[in-house]
Design an enzyme around this catalytic site. Sequence first.
Site, mmCIF file in Angstrom:
data_model
loop_
_atom_site.group_PDB
_atom_site.id
_atom_site.type_symbol
_atom_site.label_atom_id
_atom_site.label_comp_id
_atom_site.label_asym_id
_atom_site.label_seq_id
_atom_site.Cartn_x
_atom_site.Cartn_y
_atom_site.Cartn_z
ATOM 1 N N SER A 100 0.815 -1.213 -0.334
ATOM 2 C CA SER A 100 -0.163 -0.104 0.425
ATOM 3 C C SER A 100 0.905 0.649 0.064
ATOM 4 O O SER A 100 2.239 1.597 0.392
ATOM 5 C CB SER A 100 -0.748 0.116 1.288
ATOM 6 O OG SER A 100 -1.867 -0.822 1.899
HETATM 7 N N1 SAM Z 1 0.458 -4.362 4.180
HETATM 8 C C1 SAM Z 1 0.733 -4.870 3.162
HETATM 9 C C2 SAM Z 1 2.451 -4.294 2.387
HETATM 10 O O1 SAM Z 1 2.298 -3.412 3.213
HETATM 11 O O2 SAM Z 1 2.345 -4.863 1.787
HETATM 12 C C3 SAM Z 1 0.193 -4.935 2.244
HETATM 13 C C4 SAM Z 1 -0.899 -5.880 2.108
HETATM 14 S S1 SAM Z 1 -2.073 -6.287 0.569
HETATM 15 C C5 SAM Z 1 -2.624 -4.635 0.242
HETATM 16 C C6 SAM Z 1 -2.869 -7.285 0.821
HETATM 17 C C7 SAM Z 1 -2.952 -8.450 1.186
HETATM 18 O O3 SAM Z 1 -3.456 -9.312 1.362
HETATM 19 C C8 SAM Z 1 -2.478 -9.260 0.314
HETATM 20 O O4 SAM Z 1 -1.147 -9.674 0.275
HETATM 21 C C9 SAM Z 1 -3.222 -10.861 0.146
HETATM 22 O O5 SAM Z 1 -3.084 -11.187 -0.760
HETATM 23 C C10 SAM Z 1 -3.782 -10.681 1.428
HETATM 24 N N2 SAM Z 1 -4.888 -11.367 1.604
HETATM 25 C C11 SAM Z 1 -6.465 -11.105 0.561
HETATM 26 N N3 SAM Z 1 -7.506 -12.089 1.604
HETATM 27 C C12 SAM Z 1 -6.687 -12.147 2.643
HETATM 28 C C13 SAM Z 1 -7.279 -13.007 3.254
HETATM 29 N N4 SAM Z 1 -8.235 -14.529 3.914
HETATM 30 N N5 SAM Z 1 -6.123 -14.075 4.907
HETATM 31 C C14 SAM Z 1 -5.263 -13.586 4.442
HETATM 32 N N6 SAM Z 1 -4.878 -12.045 3.860
HETATM 33 C C15 SAM Z 1 -5.302 -12.090 2.883
#
Ligand code: SAM
Length: 231
Positions: free
Chosen positions: A68
């Site tokens: 993000s």
């Molecule tokens: N905060 C993170 C960073 O600093 O890189 C960014 C995260 S990205 C916007 C959102 C993440 O949520 C993705 O890597 C995605 O694979 C994960 N995600 C989506 N659904 C999920 C779930 N049910 N459980 C765990 N992770 C999940």
Amino acid sequence: MEPGALNDLRFVGARRRLIEQIRAKGIEDLDLLQLFDQVPRHLFVPEGVRTRAYEDAPLPIGYGQTVSQPSLQALLLQILEPTPQDRVLEIGTGSGYLTALLALAAERVYSVERVRELSTRARFALDAIGLANVALMVGDGSIGWRKFAPYDVITVSAASPSVPRALTDQLADRGRLLLPVGTRRAQTLVLIRREGDRLVRESLEQRCTFVPLLGRYGWGEEEEPGSRRPR
Ligand code: SAM
């Protein structure tokens, strides 16, 4: 940490400029800004976008996911106010960059990611900068991580259709849960505070577009065509 990683001269100036950009967006807390000086974002993004690591922008990290925008992550930290006594649950480890910021601010971070390869890469970067107070798990974070509950802070970095009851159940007294709630294309940030048995819900003004939370209390696996670029 990789010798010289934090002070890699190619990135020191860029990191300072990023902090100025975050400050210009109204984040004034010096302790919080300091966190961004301590975490080398370039170690958390893939080689191909490393030169852009200190842009105040979301960046692709593979597997259709993004790290993000730093100023958005600063806002999340400002709202959640993690303290050195806090135990934090993060849903959506992604690159591990926010995990690292949280680990510097809190006692311990438990972070869940559904994509195994991202979790492995995040572990590598976290180890490289010597953060030992982080536990990572691969799985469906929409159901939380019950084993280590309750948590003082829960943060979800993916867009949810609603507030999962499984997560509010894992919130400690006076705990804060922050997550983007809305459609797959647009969300607003929702802050939930636990006060004993009571949950106080506040919808914040901040509009955002996160990648979807996939899983039992999130969205189904099917992708919608033409969705806006996520943060
Ligand atoms: N905060 C993170 C960073 O600093 O890189 C960014 C995260 S990205 C916007 C959102 C993440 O949520 C993705 O890597 C995605 O694979 C994960 N995600 C989506 N659904 C999920 C779930 N049910 N459980 C765990 N992770 C999940």
